[in-house]
Design an enzyme around this catalytic site. Structure first.
Site, mmCIF file in Angstrom:
data_model
loop_
_atom_site.group_PDB
_atom_site.id
_atom_site.type_symbol
_atom_site.label_atom_id
_atom_site.label_comp_id
_atom_site.label_asym_id
_atom_site.label_seq_id
_atom_site.Cartn_x
_atom_site.Cartn_y
_atom_site.Cartn_z
ATOM 1 N N ASP A 1 -10.022 30.969 11.451
ATOM 2 C CA ASP A 1 -11.044 30.250 12.206
ATOM 3 C C ASP A 1 -11.294 30.997 13.506
ATOM 4 O OD1 ASP A 1 -11.143 28.381 10.259
ATOM 5 O OD2 ASP A 1 -10.227 26.760 11.405
ATOM 6 N N ASP B 1 -17.729 21.465 0.553
ATOM 7 C CA ASP B 1 -16.680 20.556 1.028
ATOM 8 C C ASP B 1 -16.813 19.263 0.229
ATOM 9 O OD1 ASP B 1 -15.965 22.440 2.890
ATOM 10 O OD2 ASP B 1 -16.995 21.468 4.570
#
Lengths: 260, 206
Positions: A12, A131
């Protein structure tokens, strides 16, 4: 052999820096995405994924610099995801050396983004990031797996299996499938979700969300039928190297590119 | 000693920077170009490529890279086609019926078996089928990175294959023309060794 499972660490990145506590003892700068990328490359990572979580729009260009420097130092494929809304956003990343771009919320809102990207750059550059969460209320899709957007916060009512088939039809070359129920839990992949999607599509699937042990990685391939497994924390905290992961997967009978 | 000068043909498609960086990593000087005079001055030429065959051929023709490539091949300058850049060297592709390739290598591009997931997007092992300086000195069954749904048919020019739903052409060579279906610029140390082999051939040619 035919299928060789890929092991993919995910980083990230916020404003050009790796966040979410990377913890290698001997790194000069644990926040430097390029140094971490090189480390994972040395350990035998098959690809890398950088997810840009930069919130402020005036710092969006930092991810382009991350892509540029990574391409100078690391000679394995890498994907950039997060905040890609247009063909031009993707072009800037691919021009400086990214191999693939992952799209999620923007593609749910405007599915033509996937076909536009595929036509412009080829399907191999387009990763559809999905997702999904289990849902069982009256609004839930029949499969019980629902697509979420905005980092798992927003319900769409869309069936994850239907959407997976749709992104393939639109030209995505690969699906990165994250179980938002499992993400961050370290309880392992949602195997039923992974297997359902992987069996439903003809493109490779990267399983993501929930890895806490090396066994989980093997299960994603053996039981989940995924072509690749993605994990973050088990690698970042130095608990396991990529080589550990691959050796374990080999011992479970999963074919991988062996660590050097 | 001057560095070998390698032209990476730029027709506006794809990730050219990785190929350029890999060439520089092994000591070449490398630049992106679609200019005939610049390419004529180079010791070697690389034709990268990603995306659909038809779109790539269209861009190659629009930018005049077709004539530049044909000229480099005729002058027998070491030439390396990568991925769809390899496919462009052949006569045609099942992916884009009716579109002509460069025709430098005889044969056509065929779709991978429908019994496996397409694209093949993974590392796979090279199996050498004929000696080639491009692949010299590699470890046995070396691992390289593939991303493709189509590949050349089996011809006499093939020097390596991989197994993906059957034997798939991975590399070919015909005189000064070399080509890889995989991405050497994305294949870690093995890929860098292949790029170094190519640069050594360019160095020797001057």
């Amino acid at each position: 052999m035919t299928n060789v499972a890929r092991v993919i660490p995910c980083l990230d990145v916020e404003a050009g820096r790796v966040v979410k506590g990377v913890n290698f003892l001997d790194l000069v700068d644990a926040g430097d995405p390029v140094e971490l990328a090189a480390r994972y490359d040395e350990q035998g990572a098959d690809e890398l994924v950088f997810l840009d979580i930069t919130a402020s729009s005036d710092q969006r260009d930092t991810i382009v610099e991350v892509a540029r420097h990574t391409a100078e130092e690391v000679f394995i494929p890498f994907t950039i995801g997060g905040g890609i809304r247009t063909v031009d956003d993707a072009r800037r990343l691919l021009r400086v050396g990214a191999d693939k771009t992952a799209v999620n919320t923007a593609a749910v809102r405007r599915p033509e983004l996937i076909s536009d990207l595929a036509r412009e750059f080829g399907s191999q550059c387009v990763v559809a990031s999905i997702d999904a969460r289990r849902s069982a209320d009256a609004d839930a899709p029949a499969s019980g797996f629902e697509v979420y957007t905005h980092g798992g916060r927003t319900r769409t009512g869309i069936c994850a299996v239907t959407w997976a088939n749709e992104v393939e039809r639109l030209g995505a070359g690969e699906i990165m499938l994250t179980s938002m129920d499992r993400d961050g839990t370290r309880d392992g992949f949602d195997i039923e979700l992974t297997q359902t999607i992987s069996d439903a599509v003809g493109v490779p699937v990267i399983a993501s969300g929930g890895v806490g042990t090396l066994d989980h990685l093997a299960e994603g391939v053996i039981d989940g039928h995924a072509e690749a497994v993605l994990a973050a924390s088990i690698f970042h905290f130095g608990e396991h190297t990529i080589a550990d992961a691959k050796n374990h997967m080999l011992s479970r009978g999963v074919t991988v590119r062996p660590p050097q | 000693m001057t560095k070998p000068l390698i032209a990476v043909l730029d027709y506006g498609i794809g990730n050219l920077r990785s190929a350029q960086k890999a060439l520089e990593r092994v000591g070449a000087e490398s630049f992106l170009t679609a200019d005939a005079a610049e390419v004529e001055a180079a010791d070697g030429v690389v034709l990268p490529g990603v995306g659909a065959f038809g779109r790539v051929m269209e861009a190659i023709r629009e930018t005049g890279v077709d004539a530049i490539a044909a000229d480099a091949v005729a002058r027998q300058v070491p030439f390396l086609g990568i991925c769809v850049g390899m496919q462009a060297l052949y006569e045609s592709s099942e992916e884009s019926p009716g579109v002509e390739g460069l025709g430098v290598l005889p044969g056509r591009i065929i779709e991978l078996s429908d019994e496996v997931k397409r694209p093949q997007m993974q590392w796979n092992q090279l199996h050498s089928t004929a000696p080639s300086p491009l692949l010299a000195g590699l470890p046995q069954d070396a691992w390289v990175y593939f991303v493709h749904s189509f590949a050349p048919e089996m011809t006499d020019d093939v020097v390596a294959t991989c197994n993906y739903g059957g034997d798939v052409v991975a590399a070919a060579q015909r005189g000064s023309v070399m080509a890889t279906q995989f991405h050497p610029e994305k294949s870690g140390p093995v890929g860098i060794a292949i790029i170094a082999n190519f640069v050594a051939l360019c160095d020797g040619a001057t």
